[in-house]
Scaffold this motif. Structure first.
Motif, PDB file in Angstrom:
ATOM      1  N   UNK A  63       1.028  31.176  20.556  1.00 30.05           N
ATOM      2  CA  UNK A  63       1.727  30.228  21.441  1.00 30.05           C
ATOM      3  C   UNK A  63       1.588  30.713  22.885  1.00 30.05           C
ATOM      4  N   UNK A  64       1.299  29.773  23.760  1.00 28.99           N
ATOM      5  CA  UNK A  64       1.018  30.114  25.154  1.00 28.99           C
ATOM      6  C   UNK A  64       1.692  29.113  26.077  1.00 28.99           C
ATOM      7  N   UNK A  65       1.951  29.563  27.310  1.00 22.36           N
ATOM      8  CA  UNK A  65       2.415  28.598  28.313  1.00 22.36           C
ATOM      9  C   UNK A  65       1.865  28.969  29.683  1.00 22.36           C
ATOM     10  N   UNK A  66       1.907  28.004  30.595  1.00 21.33           N
ATOM     11  CA  UNK A  66       1.442  28.253  31.958  1.00 21.33           C
ATOM     12  C   UNK A  66       2.413  29.228  32.625  1.00 21.33           C
ATOM     13  N   UNK A  67       1.860  30.177  33.398  1.00 20.37           N
ATOM     14  CA  UNK A  67       2.714  31.135  34.113  1.00 20.37           C
ATOM     15  C   UNK A  67       3.327  30.456  35.340  1.00 20.37           C
ATOM     16  N   UNK A  68       4.299  31.125  35.934  1.00 19.36           N
ATOM     17  CA  UNK A  68       4.969  30.584  37.127  1.00 19.36           C
ATOM     18  C   UNK A  68       4.871  31.566  38.286  1.00 19.36           C
ATOM     19  N   UNK A  69       4.978  31.024  39.496  1.00 26.27           N
ATOM     20  CA  UNK A  69       4.964  31.857  40.689  1.00 26.27           C
ATOM     21  C   UNK A  69       6.329  32.511  40.879  1.00 26.27           C
ATOM     22  N   UNK A  70       6.432  33.415  41.870  1.00 20.06           N
ATOM     23  CA  UNK A  70       7.692  34.133  42.071  1.00 20.06           C
ATOM     24  C   UNK A  70       8.859  33.187  42.356  1.00 20.06           C
ATOM     25  N   UNK A  71       8.576  32.048  43.010  1.00 17.39           N
ATOM     26  CA  UNK A  71       9.671  31.118  43.336  1.00 17.39           C
ATOM     27  C   UNK A  71       9.973  30.166  42.176  1.00 17.39           C
ATOM     28  N   UNK A  72       9.327  30.369  41.033  1.00 12.61           N
ATOM     29  CA  UNK A  72       9.606  29.554  39.848  1.00 12.61           C
ATOM     30  C   UNK A  72       8.645  28.400  39.658  1.00 12.61           C
ATOM     31  N   UNK A 263      20.206  24.986  33.400  1.00  9.82           N
ATOM     32  CA  UNK A 263      18.915  24.694  33.983  1.00  9.82           C
ATOM     33  C   UNK A 263      18.088  25.980  33.866  1.00  9.82           C
ATOM     34  N   UNK A 264      17.427  26.149  32.731  1.00 11.86           N
ATOM     35  CA  UNK A 264      16.726  27.409  32.457  1.00 11.86           C
ATOM     36  C   UNK A 264      15.299  27.363  32.978  1.00 11.86           C
ATOM     37  N   UNK A 265      15.082  27.987  34.103  1.00 14.68           N
ATOM     38  CA  UNK A 265      13.730  28.016  34.671  1.00 14.68           C
ATOM     39  C   UNK A 265      13.067  29.342  34.311  1.00 14.68           C
ATOM     40  N   UNK A 266      11.817  29.468  34.697  1.00 13.76           N
ATOM     41  CA  UNK A 266      11.081  30.707  34.494  1.00 13.76           C
ATOM     42  C   UNK A 266      11.799  31.865  35.181  1.00 13.76           C
ATOM     43  N   UNK A 310      26.147  21.453  46.888  1.00 13.48           N
ATOM     44  CA  UNK A 310      26.853  22.545  47.534  1.00 13.48           C
ATOM     45  C   UNK A 310      26.308  22.697  48.946  1.00 13.48           C
ATOM     46  N   UNK A 311      27.106  23.243  49.828  1.00 12.83           N
ATOM     47  CA  UNK A 311      26.613  23.443  51.197  1.00 12.83           C
ATOM     48  C   UNK A 311      25.604  24.572  51.278  1.00 12.83           C
ATOM     49  N   UNK A 312      25.652  25.477  50.319  1.00 13.78           N
ATOM     50  CA  UNK A 312      24.769  26.635  50.367  1.00 13.78           C
ATOM     51  C   UNK A 312      23.349  26.193  50.093  1.00 13.78           C
ATOM     52  N   UNK A 313      22.448  26.470  50.993  1.00 13.92           N
ATOM     53  CA  UNK A 313      21.069  26.037  50.783  1.00 13.92           C
ATOM     54  C   UNK A 313      20.306  27.107  50.006  1.00 13.92           C
ATOM     55  N   UNK A 314      19.290  26.708  49.299  1.00 12.23           N
ATOM     56  CA  UNK A 314      18.418  27.668  48.635  1.00 12.23           C
ATOM     57  C   UNK A 314      18.653  27.755  47.164  1.00 12.23           C
ATOM     58  N   UNK A 315      19.796  28.289  46.714  1.00 12.82           N
ATOM     59  CA  UNK A 315      19.981  28.478  45.272  1.00 12.82           C
ATOM     60  C   UNK A 315      20.818  27.371  44.639  1.00 12.82           C
ATOM     61  N   UNK A 316      21.454  26.570  45.489  1.00 10.99           N
ATOM     62  CA  UNK A 316      22.212  25.411  45.023  1.00 10.99           C
ATOM     63  C   UNK A 316      23.222  25.718  43.917  1.00 10.99           C
TER      64      UNK A 316
END
Ligand code: SF4
Length: 443
Positions: A63-72, A263-266, A310-316
Protein backbone atom coordinates in the motif's frame (compact mmCIF):
# COMPACT_ATOMS: atom_id res chain seq x y z
CA UNK A 1 -17.16 -3.36 -19.86
CA UNK A 2 -20.76 -3.12 -20.95
CA UNK A 3 -22.39 0.32 -21.15
CA UNK A 4 -22.96 1.65 -17.62
CA UNK A 5 -26.07 3.60 -16.77
CA UNK A 6 -25.40 6.62 -14.56
CA UNK A 7 -27.82 8.12 -12.02
CA UNK A 8 -26.71 11.73 -11.62
CA UNK A 9 -27.93 14.15 -8.93
CA UNK A 10 -30.42 16.52 -10.58
CA UNK A 11 -29.91 19.48 -8.26
CA UNK A 12 -26.15 19.93 -8.06
CA UNK A 13 -23.62 22.00 -9.98
CA UNK A 14 -19.88 21.66 -9.88
CA UNK A 15 -16.56 22.43 -11.39
CA UNK A 16 -13.14 22.81 -9.83
CA UNK A 17 -12.12 26.32 -8.74
CA UNK A 18 -8.55 25.34 -7.92
CA UNK A 19 -8.70 26.16 -4.23
CA UNK A 20 -6.11 23.41 -3.71
CA UNK A 21 -8.08 22.09 -0.74
CA UNK A 22 -8.20 18.46 -1.82
CA UNK A 23 -4.45 18.51 -2.51
CA UNK A 24 -3.85 19.65 1.06
CA UNK A 25 -6.52 17.88 3.08
CA UNK A 26 -6.58 14.40 1.57
CA UNK A 27 -4.11 11.57 1.89
CA UNK A 28 -4.04 10.00 -1.58
CA UNK A 29 -3.56 6.26 -1.67
CA UNK A 30 -2.30 5.01 -5.04
CA UNK A 31 -2.26 1.61 -6.72
CA UNK A 32 0.90 -0.34 -7.52
CA UNK A 33 0.37 0.51 -11.20
CA UNK A 34 0.07 4.24 -10.40
CA UNK A 35 3.22 3.99 -8.28
CA UNK A 36 5.14 2.53 -11.23
CA UNK A 37 3.76 5.21 -13.54
CA UNK A 38 4.82 8.05 -11.21
CA UNK A 39 8.25 6.50 -10.75
CA UNK A 40 8.68 6.36 -14.53
CA UNK A 41 7.89 10.08 -14.67
CA UNK A 42 11.31 10.57 -13.03
CA UNK A 43 10.67 13.60 -10.83
CA UNK A 44 13.72 15.69 -9.83
CA UNK A 45 14.54 18.98 -8.08
CA UNK A 46 14.48 20.63 -11.53
CA UNK A 47 10.70 20.05 -11.51
CA UNK A 48 10.44 21.95 -8.21
CA UNK A 49 10.09 18.76 -6.17
CA UNK A 50 11.98 18.60 -2.87
CA UNK A 51 14.32 15.60 -2.82
CA UNK A 52 14.35 15.62 1.00
CA UNK A 53 12.01 12.61 1.03
CA UNK A 54 10.61 10.21 -1.60
CA UNK A 55 7.52 11.34 -3.54
CA UNK A 56 5.77 8.08 -2.64
CA UNK A 57 5.36 6.69 0.88
CA UNK A 58 4.81 3.05 1.82
CA UNK A 59 1.90 2.77 4.28
CA UNK A 60 1.61 -1.00 4.60
CA UNK A 61 2.11 -4.21 2.72
CA UNK A 62 1.68 -3.28 -0.96
CA UNK A 63 0.00 0.00 0.00
CA UNK A 64 1.34 3.39 -1.02
CA UNK A 65 0.35 7.02 -0.95
CA UNK A 66 1.61 10.33 -2.31
CA UNK A 67 4.00 12.10 0.08
CA UNK A 68 3.34 15.61 1.39
CA UNK A 69 5.44 18.74 1.72
CA UNK A 70 6.40 20.24 5.09
CA UNK A 71 3.33 22.51 5.03
CA UNK A 72 1.04 19.50 4.49
CA UNK A 73 0.41 20.05 0.75
CA UNK A 74 0.71 17.16 -1.69
CA UNK A 75 4.29 16.77 -2.89
CA UNK A 76 3.10 17.54 -6.44
CA UNK A 77 1.20 20.76 -5.60
CA UNK A 78 3.09 23.78 -6.99
CA UNK A 79 3.27 27.30 -5.58
CA UNK A 80 0.37 28.43 -7.84
CA UNK A 81 -1.86 25.71 -6.37
CA UNK A 82 -1.69 23.53 -9.50
CA UNK A 83 -0.80 19.86 -9.90
CA UNK A 84 2.67 19.23 -11.36
CA UNK A 85 1.67 15.81 -12.76
CA UNK A 86 -1.25 17.43 -14.59
CA UNK A 87 0.94 20.28 -15.89
CA UNK A 88 3.78 18.06 -17.13
CA UNK A 89 2.05 14.86 -18.26
CA UNK A 90 -1.63 15.78 -18.64
CA UNK A 91 -4.74 14.99 -16.60
CA UNK A 92 -4.92 11.27 -17.54
CA UNK A 93 -1.54 10.68 -15.82
CA UNK A 94 -2.84 11.67 -12.39
CA UNK A 95 -3.83 9.00 -9.84
CA UNK A 96 -7.47 7.95 -10.22
CA UNK A 97 -8.37 9.19 -6.71
CA UNK A 98 -7.31 12.73 -7.72
CA UNK A 99 -9.22 12.59 -11.01
CA UNK A 100 -12.41 11.33 -9.39
CA UNK A 101 -12.65 13.76 -6.45
CA UNK A 102 -15.16 15.13 -5.47
CA UNK A 103 -17.33 12.56 -7.24
CA UNK A 104 -18.22 9.29 -5.54
CA UNK A 105 -19.92 6.45 -7.42
CA UNK A 106 -21.90 3.60 -5.91
CA UNK A 107 -23.61 0.49 -7.31
CA UNK A 108 -27.27 1.23 -8.13
CA UNK A 109 -28.41 -1.90 -10.00
CA UNK A 110 -27.30 -4.18 -12.83
CA UNK A 111 -24.82 -2.09 -14.86
CA UNK A 112 -25.99 1.03 -13.01
CA UNK A 113 -24.01 3.48 -10.91
CA UNK A 114 -25.29 6.33 -8.74
CA UNK A 115 -23.12 9.44 -8.66
CA UNK A 116 -22.79 11.55 -5.53
CA UNK A 117 -20.47 14.36 -4.53
CA UNK A 118 -18.32 15.03 -1.51
CA UNK A 119 -19.21 18.29 0.22
CA UNK A 120 -15.68 18.55 1.58
CA UNK A 121 -15.02 20.42 -1.71
CA UNK A 122 -15.96 24.09 -1.17
CA UNK A 123 -17.16 24.37 -4.80
CA UNK A 124 -19.67 21.56 -4.18
CA UNK A 125 -20.91 23.30 -1.01
CA UNK A 126 -21.36 26.57 -2.94
CA UNK A 127 -22.99 24.82 -5.93
CA UNK A 128 -20.52 26.47 -8.35
CA UNK A 129 -20.14 25.60 -12.02
CA UNK A 130 -22.29 23.87 -14.62
CA UNK A 131 -24.88 21.27 -13.63
CA UNK A 132 -23.51 17.84 -12.86
CA UNK A 133 -26.18 16.41 -15.18
CA UNK A 134 -24.53 18.24 -18.09
CA UNK A 135 -21.22 16.47 -17.39
CA UNK A 136 -22.48 12.96 -18.10
CA UNK A 137 -19.84 12.09 -20.69
CA UNK A 138 -16.87 13.06 -18.48
CA UNK A 139 -18.31 11.35 -15.40
CA UNK A 140 -19.16 8.25 -17.46
CA UNK A 141 -15.54 8.06 -18.58
CA UNK A 142 -14.30 8.31 -14.98
CA UNK A 143 -16.84 5.75 -13.79
CA UNK A 144 -15.56 3.26 -16.38
CA UNK A 145 -12.04 3.76 -15.01
CA UNK A 146 -13.27 3.22 -11.44
CA UNK A 147 -15.06 -0.06 -12.13
CA UNK A 148 -12.67 -1.27 -14.86
CA UNK A 149 -12.10 -4.99 -14.49
CA UNK A 150 -14.05 -5.27 -11.25
CA UNK A 151 -17.62 -4.53 -12.28
CA UNK A 152 -20.05 -6.96 -10.76
CA UNK A 153 -23.69 -6.77 -9.96
CA UNK A 154 -24.15 -5.87 -6.31
CA UNK A 155 -27.31 -6.63 -4.35
CA UNK A 156 -28.96 -3.47 -3.01
CA UNK A 157 -28.23 -2.51 0.61
CA UNK A 158 -30.63 -4.24 2.99
CA UNK A 159 -33.69 -2.26 4.07
CA UNK A 160 -33.36 -3.17 7.74
CA UNK A 161 -32.35 -6.00 10.03
CA UNK A 162 -34.60 -5.71 13.08
CA UNK A 163 -36.49 -8.05 15.34
CA UNK A 164 -38.85 -9.81 14.85
CA UNK A 165 -38.55 -9.83 11.05
CA UNK A 166 -34.78 -10.14 10.55
CA UNK A 167 -33.00 -9.11 7.36
CA UNK A 168 -35.30 -7.37 4.87
CA UNK A 169 -33.97 -7.19 1.34
CA UNK A 170 -35.61 -5.56 -1.68
CA UNK A 171 -34.96 -5.86 -5.39
CA UNK A 172 -33.19 -2.92 -7.07
CA UNK A 173 -36.42 -1.48 -8.55
CA UNK A 174 -38.06 -1.62 -5.10
CA UNK A 175 -34.96 -0.19 -3.43
CA UNK A 176 -35.22 2.79 -5.79
CA UNK A 177 -38.88 3.20 -4.74
CA UNK A 178 -37.66 3.67 -1.14
CA UNK A 179 -35.05 6.19 -2.33
CA UNK A 180 -37.59 8.12 -4.38
CA UNK A 181 -39.88 8.40 -1.34
CA UNK A 182 -37.04 9.59 0.90
CA UNK A 183 -35.97 12.13 -1.72
CA UNK A 184 -39.56 13.38 -2.06
CA UNK A 185 -39.89 13.80 1.73
CA UNK A 186 -36.65 15.83 1.91
CA UNK A 187 -37.67 17.98 -1.07
CA UNK A 188 -41.10 18.93 0.40
CA UNK A 189 -40.36 22.54 1.33
CA UNK A 190 -43.85 23.26 2.68
CA UNK A 191 -42.22 22.81 6.12
CA UNK A 192 -38.71 23.57 7.44
CA UNK A 193 -36.00 20.99 6.87
CA UNK A 194 -35.84 19.82 10.48
CA UNK A 195 -39.55 18.91 10.34
CA UNK A 196 -38.99 16.97 7.12
CA UNK A 197 -36.17 15.02 8.81
CA UNK A 198 -38.35 14.35 11.88
CA UNK A 199 -41.08 13.02 9.60
CA UNK A 200 -38.58 10.69 7.93
CA UNK A 201 -37.39 9.41 11.32
CA UNK A 202 -41.04 8.59 12.14
CA UNK A 203 -41.32 6.99 8.67
CA UNK A 204 -38.28 4.80 9.39
CA UNK A 205 -39.86 3.53 12.62
CA UNK A 206 -42.98 2.44 10.71
CA UNK A 207 -40.93 0.77 7.96
CA UNK A 208 -38.89 -1.04 10.61
CA UNK A 209 -42.04 -2.80 11.78
CA UNK A 210 -42.70 -4.26 8.32
CA UNK A 211 -41.39 -7.10 6.23
CA UNK A 212 -41.17 -6.90 2.49
CA UNK A 213 -41.38 -10.46 1.15
CA UNK A 214 -44.83 -9.78 -0.27
CA UNK A 215 -44.95 -5.98 -0.40
CA UNK A 216 -43.40 -5.39 -3.81
CA UNK A 217 -43.82 -3.28 -6.94
CA UNK A 218 -47.10 -1.32 -7.07
CA UNK A 219 -48.07 -2.64 -3.60
CA UNK A 220 -44.86 -1.19 -2.21
CA UNK A 221 -45.66 2.20 -3.76
CA UNK A 222 -49.07 2.18 -2.03
CA UNK A 223 -47.46 1.12 1.24
CA UNK A 224 -44.81 3.89 1.04
CA UNK A 225 -47.45 6.48 0.31
CA UNK A 226 -49.51 5.35 3.34
CA UNK A 227 -46.47 5.43 5.60
CA UNK A 228 -45.50 8.90 4.31
CA UNK A 229 -49.00 10.23 5.05
CA UNK A 230 -48.90 8.77 8.56
CA UNK A 231 -45.48 10.36 9.24
CA UNK A 232 -46.73 13.71 7.89
CA UNK A 233 -49.75 13.62 10.17
CA UNK A 234 -47.50 12.92 13.14
CA UNK A 235 -45.74 16.26 12.49
CA UNK A 236 -48.09 18.29 10.26
CA UNK A 237 -46.47 21.75 10.52
CA UNK A 238 -43.48 23.76 11.75
CA UNK A 239 -44.73 23.83 15.33
CA UNK A 240 -42.08 21.47 16.57
CA UNK A 241 -41.85 20.47 20.24
CA UNK A 242 -38.33 21.14 21.54
CA UNK A 243 -36.80 18.64 23.97
CA UNK A 244 -33.32 18.97 25.38
CA UNK A 245 -31.39 15.72 24.72
CA UNK A 246 -30.72 13.78 27.91
CA UNK A 247 -27.29 13.60 29.52
CA UNK A 248 -26.24 10.28 27.97
CA UNK A 249 -27.33 11.44 24.51
CA UNK A 250 -25.32 14.64 24.90
CA UNK A 251 -22.18 12.65 25.80
CA UNK A 252 -22.61 10.34 22.79
CA UNK A 253 -23.40 13.29 20.53
CA UNK A 254 -20.29 15.25 21.59
CA UNK A 255 -18.08 12.20 20.96
CA UNK A 256 -19.55 11.74 17.49
CA UNK A 257 -19.35 15.48 16.73
CA UNK A 258 -15.68 15.51 17.80
CA UNK A 259 -14.94 12.76 15.27
CA UNK A 260 -16.70 14.71 12.52
CA UNK A 261 -14.79 17.87 13.43
CA UNK A 262 -11.43 16.12 13.11
CA UNK A 263 -9.20 17.10 10.32
CA UNK A 264 -6.35 14.58 10.07
CA UNK A 265 -3.75 15.86 7.65
CA UNK A 266 -0.30 14.52 6.86
CA UNK A 267 1.15 17.08 9.33
CA UNK A 268 -0.97 15.59 12.14
CA UNK A 269 -0.09 12.03 11.14
CA UNK A 270 3.58 13.02 11.46
CA UNK A 271 2.89 14.53 14.91
CA UNK A 272 3.49 11.18 16.67
CA UNK A 273 3.04 10.61 20.39
CA UNK A 274 2.47 14.26 21.39
CA UNK A 275 -0.37 14.59 18.89
CA UNK A 276 -1.93 11.32 20.06
CA UNK A 277 -1.81 12.47 23.70
CA UNK A 278 -3.44 15.78 22.75
CA UNK A 279 -6.20 13.88 20.93
CA UNK A 280 -6.74 11.66 23.98
CA UNK A 281 -6.98 14.65 26.28
CA UNK A 282 -9.45 16.31 23.88
CA UNK A 283 -11.57 13.11 23.81
CA UNK A 284 -11.78 13.18 27.63
CA UNK A 285 -12.99 16.76 27.59
CA UNK A 286 -15.60 15.95 24.95
CA UNK A 287 -16.82 13.13 27.20
CA UNK A 288 -17.27 15.31 30.28
CA UNK A 289 -18.54 18.32 28.33
CA UNK A 290 -17.28 20.59 31.10
CA UNK A 291 -15.25 23.76 30.57
CA UNK A 292 -13.83 24.93 27.27
CA UNK A 293 -14.07 23.08 24.01
CA UNK A 294 -10.63 21.84 22.96
CA UNK A 295 -9.04 23.39 19.88
CA UNK A 296 -10.05 21.68 16.65
CA UNK A 297 -8.00 22.26 13.54
CA UNK A 298 -10.23 23.45 10.75
CA UNK A 299 -8.95 22.83 7.23
CA UNK A 300 -6.99 25.77 5.81
CA UNK A 301 -8.97 25.70 2.56
CA UNK A 302 -12.30 25.78 4.43
CA UNK A 303 -11.06 28.82 6.38
CA UNK A 304 -9.81 30.47 3.20
CA UNK A 305 -13.07 30.04 1.31
CA UNK A 306 -15.61 30.58 4.10
CA UNK A 307 -13.64 32.83 6.44
CA UNK A 308 -11.58 31.81 9.42
CA UNK A 309 -13.40 30.51 12.47
CA UNK A 310 -10.83 32.28 14.55
CA UNK A 311 -8.89 35.53 14.47
CA UNK A 312 -5.61 33.67 14.69
CA UNK A 313 -4.19 33.31 11.21
CA UNK A 314 -2.19 30.31 10.05
CA UNK A 315 -3.27 27.32 12.13
CA UNK A 316 -6.96 28.23 12.40
CA UNK A 317 -7.72 26.72 15.83
CA UNK A 318 -11.36 26.77 16.88
CA UNK A 319 -11.61 26.90 20.64
CA UNK A 320 -11.98 29.17 23.63
CA UNK A 321 -15.73 28.52 23.74
CA UNK A 322 -17.39 26.69 26.62
CA UNK A 323 -19.49 23.61 25.90
CA UNK A 324 -22.41 25.30 27.67
CA UNK A 325 -22.17 28.31 25.28
CA UNK A 326 -23.50 26.10 22.48
CA UNK A 327 -26.67 25.02 24.26
CA UNK A 328 -28.75 28.14 23.50
CA UNK A 329 -30.67 29.01 20.32
CA UNK A 330 -28.52 30.29 17.43
CA UNK A 331 -31.18 31.09 14.79
CA UNK A 332 -30.56 27.97 12.71
CA UNK A 333 -33.94 27.65 10.99
CA UNK A 334 -33.40 29.93 7.99
CA UNK A 335 -34.34 29.39 4.38
CA UNK A 336 -30.77 29.84 3.01
CA UNK A 337 -29.46 27.24 5.48
CA UNK A 338 -32.36 24.90 4.72
CA UNK A 339 -31.75 25.25 0.96
CA UNK A 340 -28.08 24.33 1.38
CA UNK A 341 -28.75 21.32 3.60
CA UNK A 342 -31.70 20.16 1.51
CA UNK A 343 -29.38 20.00 -1.50
CA UNK A 344 -26.85 18.09 0.62
CA UNK A 345 -29.43 15.52 1.73
CA UNK A 346 -30.83 15.07 -1.77
CA UNK A 347 -27.41 14.54 -3.34
CA UNK A 348 -26.57 11.93 -0.68
CA UNK A 349 -29.90 10.13 -1.20
CA UNK A 350 -29.88 10.27 -5.00
CA UNK A 351 -26.21 9.24 -5.07
CA UNK A 352 -26.79 6.31 -2.66
CA UNK A 353 -24.16 7.90 -0.45
CA UNK A 354 -25.59 7.06 2.97
CA UNK A 355 -25.92 3.26 3.24
CA UNK A 356 -24.49 0.03 1.84
CA UNK A 357 -20.91 0.14 0.52
CA UNK A 358 -20.81 3.95 0.81
CA UNK A 359 -21.45 3.85 4.55
CA UNK A 360 -19.78 0.83 6.13
CA UNK A 361 -22.46 -1.58 4.77
CA UNK A 362 -25.25 -0.13 6.89
CA UNK A 363 -28.89 -0.81 6.03
CA UNK A 364 -31.08 1.82 4.38
CA UNK A 365 -32.74 2.63 7.73
CA UNK A 366 -29.61 2.80 9.85
CA UNK A 367 -27.78 4.64 7.08
CA UNK A 368 -30.47 7.32 6.97
CA UNK A 369 -30.40 7.68 10.76
CA UNK A 370 -26.67 8.39 10.49
CA UNK A 371 -27.35 10.90 7.71
CA UNK A 372 -30.09 12.57 9.79
CA UNK A 373 -27.58 12.96 12.62
CA UNK A 374 -25.42 15.08 10.29
CA UNK A 375 -27.96 17.90 10.73
CA UNK A 376 -27.34 18.50 14.47
CA UNK A 377 -23.61 17.82 13.99
CA UNK A 378 -23.31 20.48 11.26
CA UNK A 379 -25.42 22.94 13.27
CA UNK A 380 -23.36 22.29 16.44
CA UNK A 381 -20.14 22.97 14.54
CA UNK A 382 -21.73 26.09 13.02
CA UNK A 383 -22.65 27.28 16.54
CA UNK A 384 -19.05 26.76 17.56
CA UNK A 385 -17.85 29.04 14.74
CA UNK A 386 -20.49 31.65 15.58
CA UNK A 387 -19.68 31.55 19.29
CA UNK A 388 -15.97 31.82 18.55
CA UNK A 389 -16.43 35.21 16.95
CA UNK A 390 -18.93 36.34 19.59
CA UNK A 391 -22.02 36.14 17.32
CA UNK A 392 -25.40 35.20 18.71
CA UNK A 393 -26.61 33.53 15.49
CA UNK A 394 -25.06 31.29 12.88
CA UNK A 395 -24.71 32.62 9.34
CA UNK A 396 -24.64 30.76 6.03
CA UNK A 397 -20.82 30.72 5.92
CA UNK A 398 -20.72 29.04 9.36
CA UNK A 399 -22.98 26.28 8.09
CA UNK A 400 -21.14 25.96 4.75
CA UNK A 401 -17.77 25.63 6.54
CA UNK A 402 -19.19 23.14 9.05
CA UNK A 403 -20.76 21.07 6.29
CA UNK A 404 -17.42 20.91 4.43
CA UNK A 405 -15.63 19.91 7.65
CA UNK A 406 -18.12 17.22 8.69
CA UNK A 407 -18.62 15.73 5.22
CA UNK A 408 -14.85 15.30 4.87
CA UNK A 409 -15.24 12.45 7.39
CA UNK A 410 -18.74 11.23 6.50
CA UNK A 411 -18.42 7.66 5.20
CA UNK A 412 -14.62 7.94 5.02
CA UNK A 413 -13.26 8.19 8.57
CA UNK A 414 -12.55 4.62 9.74
CA UNK A 415 -13.27 5.73 13.34
CA UNK A 416 -16.88 6.42 12.32
CA UNK A 417 -17.28 2.95 10.81
CA UNK A 418 -16.36 0.95 13.91
CA UNK A 419 -19.04 -1.18 15.55
CA UNK A 420 -19.11 1.08 18.60
CA UNK A 421 -19.46 4.25 16.50
CA UNK A 422 -22.31 2.76 14.43
CA UNK A 423 -23.94 1.44 17.59
CA UNK A 424 -24.01 4.93 19.09
CA UNK A 425 -26.29 6.08 16.26
CA UNK A 426 -28.58 3.08 16.77
CA UNK A 427 -28.71 3.72 20.52
CA UNK A 428 -29.55 7.40 20.03
CA UNK A 429 -32.42 6.32 17.83
CA UNK A 430 -33.68 3.64 20.26
CA UNK A 431 -33.53 6.13 23.16
CA UNK A 432 -35.67 8.54 21.02
CA UNK A 433 -32.86 11.03 21.31
CA UNK A 434 -32.16 11.52 17.60
CA UNK A 435 -35.31 13.62 17.34
CA UNK A 436 -34.34 15.59 20.47
CA UNK A 437 -30.91 16.34 18.98
CA UNK A 438 -32.44 17.48 15.70
CA UNK A 439 -34.98 19.80 17.29
CA UNK A 440 -32.57 21.15 19.94
CA UNK A 441 -29.78 22.14 17.53
CA UNK A 442 -32.15 23.41 14.82
CA UNK A 443 -33.07 26.44 16.92
S1 SF4 B 1 -11.33 21.07 -3.19
FE1 SF4 B 1 -12.72 21.18 -4.98
S2 SF4 B 1 -12.45 23.26 -5.85
FE2 SF4 B 1 -10.72 22.88 -4.46
S3 SF4 B 1 -9.08 22.08 -5.80
FE3 SF4 B 1 -10.18 20.28 -4.97
S4 SF4 B 1 -11.79 19.80 -6.48
FE4 SF4 B 1 -11.03 21.88 -6.95
Amino acid sequence: MAQTNLHLPVIQNWDCHNCGGCCREHLIEITAEEKRRIERQNWTAADGISMARPVIQKIGRNRFRLAHQDDGACVFLDERGLCRIHAKHGEPSKPLACKVYPYAVHPAGPQKLAVSLRFSCPSVVQNLGPSVASQTAAIGHLSCEIVAGKHRDHAPPIIHDSQPHGVQQATWPDFHRFLKTLDGCVADDSVVLVVRLMRILAWLELVEQSQFQTIRGAKLEDYLSLVTNAATQAQPDNDLPIHQPNRMARVMFRLIAAQYARHDTETLVRGGVITRLALLSAALRFTTGIGRIPSLNESASVSRVFGSADDTDGVHPIGGVRFSDLEMPYGGRRSDIDDLLTRYYRVKIQGLHFCGPAQFETSLLDGFRGLALMYPIIMWLARLRAARRGAEAVNLADVQASLATADHNYGYSPALGTRSALRRVTLLSRMKQLTSLLSWYSQ
